[in-house]
Design a protein around this motif. Structure first.
Motif, PDB file in Angstrom:
ATOM      1  N   ILE A  23       0.809  -1.221  -0.106  1.00  0.00           N
ATOM      2  CA  ILE A  23      -0.074   0.013   0.041  1.00  0.00           C
ATOM      3  C   ILE A  23       0.777   1.247  -0.063  1.00  0.00           C
ATOM      4  O   ILE A  23       0.591   2.021  -0.830  1.00  0.00           O
ATOM      5  CB  ILE A  23      -0.919  -0.027   1.057  1.00  0.00           C
ATOM      6  N   LYS A  27       0.827   4.293  -2.957  1.00  0.00           N
ATOM      7  CA  LYS A  27       0.094   5.567  -2.594  1.00  0.00           C
ATOM      8  C   LYS A  27       0.333   6.685  -3.520  1.00  0.00           C
ATOM      9  O   LYS A  27      -0.189   7.742  -3.769  1.00  0.00           O
ATOM     10  CB  LYS A  27       0.386   6.041  -0.887  1.00  0.00           C
ATOM     11  N   GLN A 113      -6.154  -6.187  -0.280  1.00  0.00           N
ATOM     12  CA  GLN A 113      -6.509  -4.967   0.427  1.00  0.00           C
ATOM     13  C   GLN A 113      -6.893  -4.193  -0.855  1.00  0.00           C
ATOM     14  O   GLN A 113      -6.181  -3.701  -1.686  1.00  0.00           O
ATOM     15  CB  GLN A 113      -5.343  -4.253   1.180  1.00  0.00           C
ATOM     16  N   ARG A 114      -8.278  -3.598  -0.901  1.00  0.00           N
ATOM     17  CA  ARG A 114      -8.633  -3.038  -1.975  1.00  0.00           C
ATOM     18  C   ARG A 114      -8.271  -1.517  -1.729  1.00  0.00           C
ATOM     19  O   ARG A 114      -7.778  -0.893  -0.496  1.00  0.00           O
ATOM     20  CB  ARG A 114     -10.305  -2.956  -1.944  1.00  0.00           C
ATOM     21  N   TYR A 115      -8.181  -0.561  -3.154  1.00  0.00           N
ATOM     22  CA  TYR A 115      -7.599   0.643  -2.862  1.00  0.00           C
ATOM     23  C   TYR A 115      -8.266   1.328  -4.303  1.00  0.00           C
ATOM     24  O   TYR A 115      -8.562   0.840  -5.178  1.00  0.00           O
ATOM     25  CB  TYR A 115      -6.333   0.728  -2.772  1.00  0.00           C
ATOM     26  N   SER A 125      -6.966   6.268  -1.657  1.00  0.00           N
ATOM     27  CA  SER A 125      -7.233   5.692  -0.381  1.00  0.00           C
ATOM     28  C   SER A 125      -7.723   4.254  -0.527  1.00  0.00           C
ATOM     29  O   SER A 125      -7.759   3.665  -1.461  1.00  0.00           O
ATOM     30  CB  SER A 125      -8.787   6.143  -0.267  1.00  0.00           C
ATOM     31  N   THR A 126      -7.662   3.523   0.783  1.00  0.00           N
ATOM     32  CA  THR A 126      -7.936   2.301   0.871  1.00  0.00           C
ATOM     33  C   THR A 126      -9.322   2.046   1.123  1.00  0.00           C
ATOM     34  O   THR A 126     -10.090   3.121   1.463  1.00  0.00           O
ATOM     35  CB  THR A 126      -7.050   1.610   1.985  1.00  0.00           C
TER      36      THR A 126
END
Length: 142
Positions: A23, A27, A113-115, A125-126
């Motif tokens: 993540i 970003k 982990q979706r984003y 954003s997650t």
């Protein structure tokens, strides 16, 4: 199928370490370079699989998977991390994917982990929390 309740706590910690690192890597809006984190006796090593051409990221994932099968000696735990997509209720979403493996188990655990990626006038954003997506065969078990 190995139940998540039977996962080694150190493996689960490694999976979440890899998710967080993945993540943090996307970003800024840059592509995620697939990577493998190996852990033995609490010591982690990270190897990235950089593409010659960013349109061929799938080849990097394949190289990472081949790398795992050739490790000798085997690490205690492995996490392979890449950028993927998940479909939930018919909606496809970008996700950081981690496949985590314990050298003592026949199957590993897949997490995502979706984003929402950074875009013009939109911050990165997650979406929700990381989720357990199932099991898959352990590439360390030959």
């Amino acid at each position: 199928m190995i139940d998540l309740k039977n996962a080694n706590k150190k493996l689960v910690e490694l999976i979440f370490f890899a998710l967080d690192h993945g993540i943090d890597s996307v970003k800024s809006g840059n592509p995620l370079i697939p990577f493998v984190v190996a852990e033995t006796d609490g010591k982690k090593t990270l190897n990235r699989f950089v593409p010659g051409d960013f349109s061929k990221m799938e080849e990097c994932l394949q190289k990472a998977q081949e790398y795992i099968t050739k490790l000798n000696p085997l690490p205690d735990f492995i996490a392979i991390t890449f950028d993927g997509r998940v479909t939930i209720q018919g909606e496809k979403t970008d996700a950081i994917m981690v496949r985590g493996f314990d050298k003592t188990q026949a199957e590993g655990f897949v997490f995502g982990q979706r984003y929402k990626p950074k875009a013009f006038l939109r911050k990165f954003s997650t979406i929700g929390n990381a989720g357990y997506l199932g099991n898959e065969p352990n590439p360390m078990k030959k």
